[in-house]
Design an enzyme around this catalytic site. Sequence first.
Site, mmCIF file in Angstrom:
data_model
loop_
_atom_site.group_PDB
_atom_site.id
_atom_site.type_symbol
_atom_site.label_atom_id
_atom_site.label_comp_id
_atom_site.label_asym_id
_atom_site.label_seq_id
_atom_site.Cartn_x
_atom_site.Cartn_y
_atom_site.Cartn_z
ATOM 1 N N HIS A 1 18.507 -12.002 1.729
ATOM 2 C CA HIS A 1 17.286 -12.486 1.099
ATOM 3 C C HIS A 1 16.792 -13.746 1.820
ATOM 4 O O HIS A 1 17.540 -14.373 2.565
ATOM 5 C CB HIS A 1 17.549 -12.769 -0.381
ATOM 6 C CG HIS A 1 17.659 -11.519 -1.211
ATOM 7 N ND1 HIS A 1 17.751 -11.524 -2.572
ATOM 8 C CD2 HIS A 1 17.674 -10.208 -0.837
ATOM 9 C CE1 HIS A 1 17.826 -10.276 -3.023
ATOM 10 N NE2 HIS A 1 17.787 -9.468 -1.979
ATOM 11 N N GLU B 1 16.173 -16.733 0.785
ATOM 12 C CA GLU B 1 16.913 -17.963 0.478
ATOM 13 C C GLU B 1 18.164 -18.059 1.349
ATOM 14 O O GLU B 1 18.487 -19.137 1.863
ATOM 15 C CB GLU B 1 17.347 -17.989 -0.998
ATOM 16 C CG GLU B 1 16.211 -18.008 -2.012
ATOM 17 C CD GLU B 1 15.790 -16.604 -2.440
ATOM 18 O OE1 GLU B 1 15.785 -15.681 -1.588
ATOM 19 O OE2 GLU B 1 15.473 -16.438 -3.635
#
Lengths: 338, 338
Positions: free
Chosen positions: B52, B54
């Site tokens: 992801h 992040e």
Amino acid sequence: MRIDDNFYMKLAIDEAWKYQLLTYPNPAVGCVVVNNGEPLAIEAHKSAGESHAEVNALKAAYLKKNPNSPLKAISDPFKIHEFLKENHNGFFRDCTVYVTLEPCAHIGKTPSCATLLCELKPSKVIIAHEDMNKEASGGAQRLKEAQIEVSIGCMKKEAYELLYPFIKWCEGNFTFFKMAQTLNGTIDGGRISSNQAQAYVHTLRDKLDLLAIGGNTVRTDQPTLDARYVAGRAPNVLIYSRNKVFDKKIPLFYIPNREVIISDNIEDIKQYKLVMIEGGYSLLNELQDVVDYFIMIVSPTMKSGFNGVEGLDINFDIIHENYIGSDKIIYLKKKTSF
Amino acid sequence: MRIDDNFYMKLAIDEAWKYQLLTYPNPAVGCVVVNNGEPLAIEAHKSAGESHAEVNALKAAYLKKNPNSPLKAISDPFKIHEFLKENHNGFFRDCTVYVTLEPCAHIGKTPSCATLLCELKPSKVIIAHEDMNKEASGGAQRLKEAQIEVSIGCMKKEAYELLYPFIKWCEGNFTFFKMAQTLNGTIDGGRISSNQAQAYVHTLRDKLDLLAIGGNTVRTDQPTLDARYVAGRAPNVLIYSRNKVFDKKIPLFYIPNREVIISDNIEDIKQYKLVMIEGGYSLLNELQDVVDYFIMIVSPTMKSGFNGVEGLDINFDIIHENYIGSDKIIYLKKKTSF
């Protein structure tokens, strides 16, 4: 995404492009001040006579950390210089200054940026493109003599494209072709651009040494070709036409202090430093080889209509893009090699 | 230019757009990690099954300051989580994390981003748009419970536009219309797009649940409609046509494992989650109200040719733009109010 010198220089270049042509006769220049990786200021030169990019950026950087400083109320370039020299107190010691053009070494309408930087002593000045204007150059050398680390050439190609209009008008002439169209290229069917885009065109007209336009447009549309949306100066006009007969009662001939030339000699255009040609596809196709830039203002609509002339076949490089309100502005250069 | 939360969030949004649609069935998400104003990482989610946004950004931020860390060689999302949890040593303590979508709170193909952030304890997480997917939501609450300052809504409108395809396909269907043209809107006269743009279209085809195309194009051009430039999967095809008679010997009918539907019922398109319609102006004009996005790939050329159909009159909002090599890609939405 890499966060390196190119990243910060690109911020400076993009900021400068927002004022492309509007700084005439000065170059469009951007400047970013970074302290330990933190961008403190991203600024540009906005208009001749106002502060240079470096001064705007140094001021904004100082204010970012000293938001209540009296500097906030100072806009005169000489006084900003003076304030920063007296109050910097080592503020810029750990800063890197990214600037798209070598800081000027001469005092003109505003004081020398190189001198200011020598006093404020940032740890490093990164320059994208050297100044080729003899009068203003020498800034990098001055910085080095003040023990500031200097590097030249970061994103030089992009900085050259930014500087290109300035280089051309310093050599004698920069000519750009402006056209407004829809997404699918249609240019007929009434007004295309938004109010904001039209105001932008009037802002450009206010700066020009000459506005050139095709004879057919004058005959058909009878435009006034002034800069009324920005209360600006109406430029001199060259009507590019083989047929020299025009109805002299139309408004464009009645603007005070305006010269109107009727000519089909492209050399007459090249006598002026900053020239905008406004026209459609047939004029664009005819003049494609004498134009330095093509500026397309694109309204985000699709409409049926006229979008070219027979035999139109031009390859471009997209030099830059921006928005004017919801319209796009695309800066193009004719491709020279394939 | 203001350097504030919007500035950093815009970096995250622009980075995410580079992978718009390519993350299907996941949303496009971007993330920026900032330490005392210094951007340490600007990253995005790139493809379903990969890390992801992040995780990519936290990894890149850590490596920016620890360039020789063994983390460099780790790409498995679970192992990145594990490494950062064990080795962060307060690294993110003064960091602000900007993320375009609320960090996920559930463990799917990759571990939960909210859990990781709770362990790494940045001082603040700034979220542009909350997650509306029930399964993955709750991330902001988890962060707050871990005493991390959370704010939601910075550049929410722009984040919504980024998220819009995901929202639509989660509801059942996202349909976009793809068209390749020149700067002046012509779509005929042979191949328009560059190799890079064609490879991009094949990358999209590889992701699709359905590729829809007009009957006339099939009859005239006899396209194969596969994804051979990227060695990808050829999508199922719906030929949108009232006339159901086609020469079944053309290549598109001979792709293994491909379903070909011939239909003039738009509801047949809406049965699929991710649908691309490839076509020209007449199909665009006909289907304008059932299309969520219009994707224009614009080659920087001007050529004489066909650029519309009678009565074409559509107003758009430009949602985003990028480059694919020297071609432009413009994401448009039909304007709903004036």
